[in-house]
Structures are given as C-alpha cells and as structure tokens.
Design a protein around this motif. Sequence first.
Motif, mmCIF file in Angstrom:
data_model
loop_
_atom_site.group_PDB
_atom_site.id
_atom_site.type_symbol
_atom_site.label_atom_id
_atom_site.label_comp_id
_atom_site.label_asym_id
_atom_site.label_seq_id
_atom_site.Cartn_x
_atom_site.Cartn_y
_atom_site.Cartn_z
ATOM 1 N N ALA A 51 -29.547 -13.816 26.572
ATOM 2 C CA ALA A 51 -30.501 -14.481 25.683
ATOM 3 C C ALA A 51 -31.759 -13.636 25.513
ATOM 4 N N GLY A 52 -32.217 -13.035 26.608
ATOM 5 C CA GLY A 52 -33.392 -12.172 26.531
ATOM 6 C C GLY A 52 -33.157 -10.958 25.653
ATOM 7 N N LEU A 53 -32.000 -10.332 25.811
ATOM 8 C CA LEU A 53 -31.674 -9.159 25.012
ATOM 9 C C LEU A 53 -31.571 -9.507 23.531
ATOM 10 N N ALA A 54 -30.949 -10.645 23.222
ATOM 11 C CA ALA A 54 -30.821 -11.075 21.828
ATOM 12 C C ALA A 54 -32.189 -11.331 21.213
ATOM 13 N N THR A 55 -33.101 -11.906 21.987
ATOM 14 C CA THR A 55 -34.448 -12.181 21.484
ATOM 15 C C THR A 55 -35.217 -10.891 21.230
ATOM 16 N N VAL A 56 -35.146 -9.961 22.175
ATOM 17 C CA VAL A 56 -35.840 -8.679 22.024
ATOM 18 C C VAL A 56 -35.361 -7.953 20.769
ATOM 19 N N LYS A 57 -34.044 -7.945 20.557
ATOM 20 C CA LYS A 57 -33.493 -7.264 19.380
ATOM 21 C C LYS A 57 -33.891 -7.974 18.090
ATOM 22 N N SER A 58 -33.809 -9.301 18.081
ATOM 23 C CA SER A 58 -34.127 -10.059 16.867
ATOM 24 C C SER A 58 -35.596 -9.930 16.496
ATOM 25 N N CYS A 59 -36.458 -9.855 17.504
ATOM 26 C CA CYS A 59 -37.899 -9.739 17.251
ATOM 27 C C CYS A 59 -38.354 -8.288 17.128
ATOM 28 N N LYS A 60 -37.402 -7.352 17.265
ATOM 29 C CA LYS A 60 -37.683 -5.913 17.143
ATOM 30 C C LYS A 60 -38.762 -5.461 18.125
ATOM 31 N N LEU A 61 -38.638 -5.959 19.351
ATOM 32 C CA LEU A 61 -39.533 -5.531 20.417
ATOM 33 C C LEU A 61 -38.905 -4.360 21.166
ATOM 34 N N SER A 62 -39.692 -3.717 22.001
ATOM 35 C CA SER A 62 -39.200 -2.616 22.816
ATOM 36 C C SER A 62 -38.382 -3.179 23.980
ATOM 37 N N ILE A 63 -37.096 -2.797 24.047
ATOM 38 C CA ILE A 63 -36.249 -3.265 25.141
ATOM 39 C C ILE A 63 -36.804 -2.785 26.482
ATOM 40 N N LYS A 64 -37.244 -1.532 26.518
ATOM 41 C CA LYS A 64 -37.748 -0.949 27.758
ATOM 42 C C LYS A 64 -38.993 -1.685 28.249
ATOM 43 N N LYS A 65 -39.892 -2.058 27.333
ATOM 44 C CA LYS A 65 -41.172 -2.634 27.737
ATOM 45 C C LYS A 65 -41.157 -4.157 27.835
ATOM 46 N N GLN A 66 -40.328 -4.810 27.013
ATOM 47 C CA GLN A 66 -40.454 -6.255 26.890
ATOM 48 C C GLN A 66 -39.255 -7.051 27.384
ATOM 49 N N PHE A 67 -38.161 -6.385 27.744
ATOM 50 C CA PHE A 67 -36.955 -7.121 28.128
ATOM 51 C C PHE A 67 -37.210 -8.063 29.299
ATOM 52 N N TRP A 68 -37.803 -7.550 30.373
ATOM 53 C CA TRP A 68 -37.991 -8.379 31.557
ATOM 54 C C TRP A 68 -39.015 -9.479 31.326
ATOM 55 N N GLY A 99 -35.892 -20.950 19.400
ATOM 56 C CA GLY A 99 -37.324 -21.226 19.393
ATOM 57 C C GLY A 99 -38.158 -19.999 19.695
ATOM 58 N N ASN A 100 -37.725 -19.206 20.667
ATOM 59 C CA ASN A 100 -38.462 -18.000 21.021
ATOM 60 C C ASN A 100 -38.486 -16.994 19.880
ATOM 61 N N ILE A 101 -37.360 -16.828 19.210
ATOM 62 C CA ILE A 101 -37.311 -15.883 18.086
ATOM 63 C C ILE A 101 -38.296 -16.297 17.003
ATOM 64 N N ILE A 102 -38.303 -17.579 16.664
ATOM 65 C CA ILE A 102 -39.225 -18.078 15.640
ATOM 66 C C ILE A 102 -40.671 -17.897 16.097
ATOM 67 N N GLY A 103 -40.964 -18.322 17.324
ATOM 68 C CA GLY A 103 -42.333 -18.284 17.809
ATOM 69 C C GLY A 103 -42.883 -16.879 17.984
ATOM 70 N N ILE A 104 -42.102 -16.003 18.595
ATOM 71 C CA ILE A 104 -42.561 -14.629 18.828
ATOM 72 C C ILE A 104 -42.774 -13.898 17.506
ATOM 73 N N ASN A 105 -41.833 -14.053 16.578
ATOM 74 C CA ASN A 105 -41.993 -13.424 15.268
ATOM 75 C C ASN A 105 -43.228 -13.949 14.545
ATOM 76 N N THR A 106 -43.445 -15.253 14.626
ATOM 77 C CA THR A 106 -44.621 -15.850 13.974
ATOM 78 C C THR A 106 -45.908 -15.297 14.560
ATOM 79 N N PHE A 107 -45.952 -15.149 15.868
ATOM 80 C CA PHE A 107 -47.173 -14.679 16.539
ATOM 81 C C PHE A 107 -47.506 -13.242 16.154
ATOM 82 N N TYR A 108 -46.555 -12.325 16.388
ATOM 83 C CA TYR A 108 -46.863 -10.913 16.163
ATOM 84 C C TYR A 108 -46.915 -10.549 14.682
ATOM 85 N N THR A 109 -46.073 -11.167 13.868
ATOM 86 C CA THR A 109 -46.132 -10.902 12.426
ATOM 87 C C THR A 109 -47.431 -11.423 11.839
ATOM 88 N N GLY A 110 -47.879 -12.586 12.327
ATOM 89 C CA GLY A 110 -49.137 -13.153 11.845
ATOM 90 C C GLY A 110 -50.315 -12.248 12.132
#
Length: 257
Positions: A77-94, A141-152
Amino acid sequence: MGVQEIPFYTPFYLLIFLIPMMIINYKLEIGINKRVIYSLFRMTIQLVLVGFFLQYIFLFNNYWINSAYVLFMIGAAGLATVKSCKLSIKKQFWAIVLGFGIPNLMMILFINQFVIGLDNIFDAQYYIPLMGMLLGNSLSGNIIGINTFYTGIKQNERQYQYRLGLSANQWEATLPWYKAAIIACMNPILASTETIGLVSLPGMMTGQILGGSMPMTAIIYQIVIMGAILITRYFSIHFSILLTRKKAFDAYDRLKI
C-alpha cells in the motif's frame, strides 16, 4: 445455507459488456482500453494467486506468518501511494509505510481484542481480511489527500511564499492546503458512510449475508468496519502528510517535490 458456488468460467460472461465499452472508447478516442485490459488481467492473476496463498495461511494460522503477510500488505500500500503521488521512493517510502501502519495496526488489534473479542487477535480469518479493508480505504484516501496537499502548495507557490514572508513558519504557511487535504481525503468516505443502507449495501454486510449470517449480525460487523475505516483513514492522512513533509521541504522551507 452456504454461498452459491460460481463456476470458474462464468466471470468471462462479463465480456459481453466489456466489448461495447471498449468499442465506445475506441470511437471516442478515449485512450484507456489498454489500461482496462491490463487492470482486469492483473486483478485476476493477483486474486487467483492470493486465493491459493491465503488457503495455506488460513490452514496454518501462524502468528508470525499472518503478521508477515499484513506487513507485506502495508508495504504494498505504501509503495502504491508513493508511485501514485509521484514521490521519491528512496526518501518517502518509509514515511508513507508508517503513515499506513501506525493507525491501521492499532485499529485492527483494537477491534480484534475489544470489539470482536477474539481469543487470538492474530487469527487469519479476521486479521487479514479486515486489515485489507482498512488498508484499501486508507490507500485511496492517502492518494487523494497527499496529492491535494503538495499540488495545492505547488500551484499556489506565490501565496505560500507570501505567507512565509509575513513571518509564518512552515506549518502556518501550509495550513490552508493541509486542511484542504484532510477534507478532500475524508469527503468520499463521509458521503459513503452517510448513504449506507439507503443507496448501497456495502461489501462487508453483503459478504456476511451471502455467507449465511443473520442480517443483524452482518449489520453490526458493517457498523464496526465502517467506523474503523473512517477513523483510520482520518489518522492515516495526518500521519502520512506530517511524516512526508519532513523531507519534502529544504532548509529554506521551499517545496522540493
């Protein structure tokens, strides 16, 4: 009365409806046909493999195996969220994994111990399916929320920098988009919760009834799982944003994502 058995080939009858859908997409040049086929194929393979795997997990019902599988689910679930939100796997996965793991693990163990009252709170029959329902909803929920936060913040960078220029700290400067992220994350589950029983009979309740449970037993389980989903989704998005933002900004509070 048990569940009516479905022959392995009858799901392919759905192709009757899939073919015209793909023809419409082709005619209107809606380029999702390949993804539709890939998604259905991948879902089928994954579910078949998981079905075989879970048979053995349920058979052994070992604490360590059950817990390892749940941790694998959280990691996926964490990996899917990181990829969907286009975050850095190395920095944000954990950070995302912890955002999922902390509220969902606490909730599932609480439900098994105090709500259902299991002798073995790691019983595979309850531990794994209920965790899957919680994680699935936290994921969306995380995908929606994280994208909303950083895109905003990215789209309103001047406003963000202006708030910093007025001596606001990073938390104060990002607060409008933080609130918007929480609302965006929670709106779908709140709407779903408000209309259960009027618009839909949800999966947990339907599955219990099809399995032969009395309707009131199914309703109680559904109330429990929907309350748990709402709570874990809320805390999961808070944890996820708070943990990812530590590496999302540089020393000058500029967004790096």
